[in-house]
Design a protein around this motif. Sequence first.
Motif, PDB file in Angstrom:
ATOM      1  N   ASN A  12       0.765  -1.208   0.092  1.00  0.00           N
ATOM      2  CA  ASN A  12       0.044  -0.197   0.213  1.00  0.00           C
ATOM      3  C   ASN A  12       1.046   1.258  -0.152  1.00  0.00           C
ATOM      4  OD1 ASN A  12       0.412   0.762   2.839  1.00  0.00           O
ATOM      5  ND2 ASN A  12      -0.333  -1.258   3.273  1.00  0.00           N
ATOM      6  N   GLY A  13       0.200   2.580  -0.088  1.00  0.00           N
ATOM      7  CA  GLY A  13       1.095   3.676  -0.276  1.00  0.00           C
ATOM      8  C   GLY A  13       1.696   3.998   1.045  1.00  0.00           C
ATOM      9  N   THR A  14       1.150   3.759   2.324  1.00  0.00           N
ATOM     10  CA  THR A  14       1.532   4.077   3.635  1.00  0.00           C
ATOM     11  C   THR A  14       2.956   3.224   3.440  1.00  0.00           C
ATOM     12  OG1 THR A  14      -0.552   4.045   4.160  1.00  0.00           O
ATOM     13  CG2 THR A  14       0.997   3.997   5.879  1.00  0.00           C
ATOM     14  N   LEU A  19       5.812   4.820   1.612  1.00  0.00           N
ATOM     15  CA  LEU A  19       6.565   5.837   2.348  1.00  0.00           C
ATOM     16  C   LEU A  19       7.330   5.413   3.497  1.00  0.00           C
ATOM     17  CD1 LEU A  19       3.360   8.234   2.474  1.00  0.00           C
ATOM     18  CD2 LEU A  19       5.472   8.881   1.354  1.00  0.00           C
ATOM     19  N   THR A  67      -2.857  16.992   4.139  1.00  0.00           N
ATOM     20  CA  THR A  67      -2.660  15.765   3.536  1.00  0.00           C
ATOM     21  C   THR A  67      -3.179  14.692   4.391  1.00  0.00           C
ATOM     22  OG1 THR A  67      -1.200  14.225   2.594  1.00  0.00           O
ATOM     23  CG2 THR A  67      -0.360  15.306   4.643  1.00  0.00           C
ATOM     24  N   PHE A  68      -3.329  13.521   3.810  1.00  0.00           N
ATOM     25  CA  PHE A  68      -4.150  12.415   4.356  1.00  0.00           C
ATOM     26  C   PHE A  68      -2.946  11.858   5.548  1.00  0.00           C
ATOM     27  CE2 PHE A  68      -4.754   7.655   4.593  1.00  0.00           C
ATOM     28  CZ  PHE A  68      -5.989   7.853   5.297  1.00  0.00           C
ATOM     29  N   THR A 107       0.958  10.420   5.140  1.00  0.00           N
ATOM     30  CA  THR A 107       2.090  10.878   4.929  1.00  0.00           C
ATOM     31  C   THR A 107       2.856  11.175   6.147  1.00  0.00           C
ATOM     32  OG1 THR A 107       0.724  12.195   3.218  1.00  0.00           O
ATOM     33  CG2 THR A 107       3.080  12.845   3.577  1.00  0.00           C
ATOM     34  N   VAL A 110       4.050  16.432  -1.330  1.00  0.00           N
ATOM     35  CA  VAL A 110       2.492  15.665  -1.686  1.00  0.00           C
ATOM     36  C   VAL A 110       2.085  16.300  -2.935  1.00  0.00           C
ATOM     37  CG1 VAL A 110       0.393  15.199  -0.588  1.00  0.00           C
ATOM     38  CG2 VAL A 110       2.234  15.235   0.700  1.00  0.00           C
ATOM     39  N   ASP A 145       5.397  12.073  -2.472  1.00  0.00           N
ATOM     40  CA  ASP A 145       3.933  11.293  -1.929  1.00  0.00           C
ATOM     41  C   ASP A 145       3.103  11.628  -3.256  1.00  0.00           C
ATOM     42  OD1 ASP A 145       1.687  10.459  -1.368  1.00  0.00           O
ATOM     43  OD2 ASP A 145       1.652  11.143   0.950  1.00  0.00           O
ATOM     44  N   ALA A 151       0.545   9.597  -4.146  1.00  0.00           N
ATOM     45  CA  ALA A 151      -0.626   8.671  -4.037  1.00  0.00           C
ATOM     46  C   ALA A 151      -1.912   9.064  -4.797  1.00  0.00           C
ATOM     47  CB  ALA A 151      -1.075   8.619  -2.577  1.00  0.00           C
ATOM     48  N   GLN A 152      -1.676  10.383  -4.990  1.00  0.00           N
ATOM     49  CA  GLN A 152      -3.050  10.981  -5.802  1.00  0.00           C
ATOM     50  C   GLN A 152      -2.717  11.698  -7.242  1.00  0.00           C
ATOM     51  OE1 GLN A 152      -4.919  14.063  -3.203  1.00  0.00           O
ATOM     52  NE2 GLN A 152      -5.090  12.589  -1.436  1.00  0.00           N
ATOM     53  N   SER A 203       0.206   5.063  -4.280  1.00  0.00           N
ATOM     54  CA  SER A 203      -0.753   3.928  -3.655  1.00  0.00           C
ATOM     55  C   SER A 203      -1.659   3.645  -4.894  1.00  0.00           C
ATOM     56  CB  SER A 203      -1.844   5.000  -2.757  1.00  0.00           C
ATOM     57  OG  SER A 203      -2.842   4.126  -2.543  1.00  0.00           O
ATOM     58  N   TYR A 210      -4.786   2.053  -3.931  1.00  0.00           N
ATOM     59  CA  TYR A 210      -6.065   2.049  -3.294  1.00  0.00           C
ATOM     60  C   TYR A 210      -7.025   2.083  -4.226  1.00  0.00           C
ATOM     61  CZ  TYR A 210      -9.739   3.421   0.038  1.00  0.00           C
ATOM     62  OH  TYR A 210     -10.929   3.515   0.637  1.00  0.00           O
ATOM     63  N   GLY A 251      -2.677  -1.745  -2.559  1.00  0.00           N
ATOM     64  CA  GLY A 251      -1.518  -1.754  -3.295  1.00  0.00           C
ATOM     65  C   GLY A 251      -0.757  -0.456  -3.441  1.00  0.00           C
ATOM     66  N   TYR A 275      -8.995  17.873   3.493  1.00  0.00           N
ATOM     67  CA  TYR A 275      -9.071  17.137   4.588  1.00  0.00           C
ATOM     68  C   TYR A 275      -9.809  18.006   5.723  1.00  0.00           C
ATOM     69  CZ  TYR A 275      -6.638  13.593   2.006  1.00  0.00           C
ATOM     70  OH  TYR A 275      -6.314  12.955   1.143  1.00  0.00           O
TER      71      TYR A 275
END
Length: 405
Positions: free
Chosen positions: A85-87, A90, A111-112, A115, A157, A183, A185-186, A207, A209, A220, A339
């Motif tokens: 996964n993305g977490t 990192l 950020t989520f 990060t 990010v 990062d 992920a997005q 990520s 996700y 993933g 967020y």
Amino acid sequence: MADVNRVGTGTASRQRRRRSEAGTKMTPVPFTDLAAMAGEVWPSVERDYLACLLGAAYIGGPAVTSFEEEWAAYCGADYAVGVANGTDALELTLTALGIGRGDEVVVPANTFIATAAAVVRAGADPRFADVSDDTLLITPGTLTEAITPRTRAVIVVHLFGQVPDMAGILDVAAKMGICVIEDAAQAHGAEWDGRRAGSFGDAACFSFYPAKNLGAFGDGGAVVTSQADLADRVRTLANHGRSHGASHYEHTYVGTNSRLDTLQAVLLSGKLAFLDAWTQRRIVLAARYREVLSGTGLRHTGVASQARHAYHLFVVRVAGRDAVRVELARRGIESGVHYPVPCHWQPPLRRFADRPLPATEQAAGELLSLPMFPHLTDCQVDFVGEALSDILQGMTVDPEFIDVQ
Ligand SMILES: Cc1ncc(COP(=O)(O)O)c(C=O)c1O
């Protein structure tokens, strides 16, 4: 301030209410539609996916290797290491770079939480940086302000799908001798100055996700880098500390188990063929949102001319956000908030909050994410845009408080 109770009293609202009273069925607009993406891809992956499933090829193997090669090439880097996964991507990257106890890593606070949490889990301290009020991204200036003698790296990010000013950020990082981790992920397929996300930093973390622009049928992630030794360390750490070529029970490090499943790799390879078209569709939809919202006095912000925004999310800023969401929901329109609580205000991270972050804090109360996915129709965008315009008319919001990104 907006009178949040006065919503939905405009002309369009009245017309729609009349239509609905006349029996016209209101079609809900979902925030995203993962099934539509799965349905489009499935015919092209079905054979390989089922062969893998029924052939019991579940961990590693050629499908993972070939997706890693395709993904690295797509990003413009030499190596990709599939992880769970993305977490993890990192955390593994930080550890592989030797960053841990006593070190500081600069991260933006909007950020989520993953990060910043990855920094803490790697044993280091997050140092929160503010962002541009315009783009909501970290800038060379906010990075410079945040750096201290303990800083070893920055995690940049690519929030909502936009890559920040990487030329400026790489310049600051080089002068200060710190590592750069993206990062991303997005930001699958996003670009800065013609270069893809994933090709700038010492490493980039993705990520997969399901809801991401390139999403799996579960979790993933991947670490992308052009440094062979770094790729090797990440792979070793992610595979129980087994070095390249070591036998199943030979371990060089204390690692963990964080691998990209073979079935996910098969799907991601199939989806990669659709990514550019899907990103292009997101860009078209974003332009349409702006057009529909243009009569409302909403202020467009924050897409740099050098950026190719991948529009993982389409985010507007509006005072009275929570009331607007309720009214959108009443009209069958799903929305999100990315967020509502910045990382430095999250209870487990508050101890790292050492100063106010005005742009981040102001934005947190205003951000509103509208439906955005490749299968969203033009009509749905018009419906959402008109509904939002209508709601805002009823709110008599000061346009200075509204921002479209
Ligand atoms: C900016 C950002 N970083 C990291 C992550 C973590 O990725 P994952 O959910 O795959 O662990 C996400 C996922 O939501 C994200 O949006």
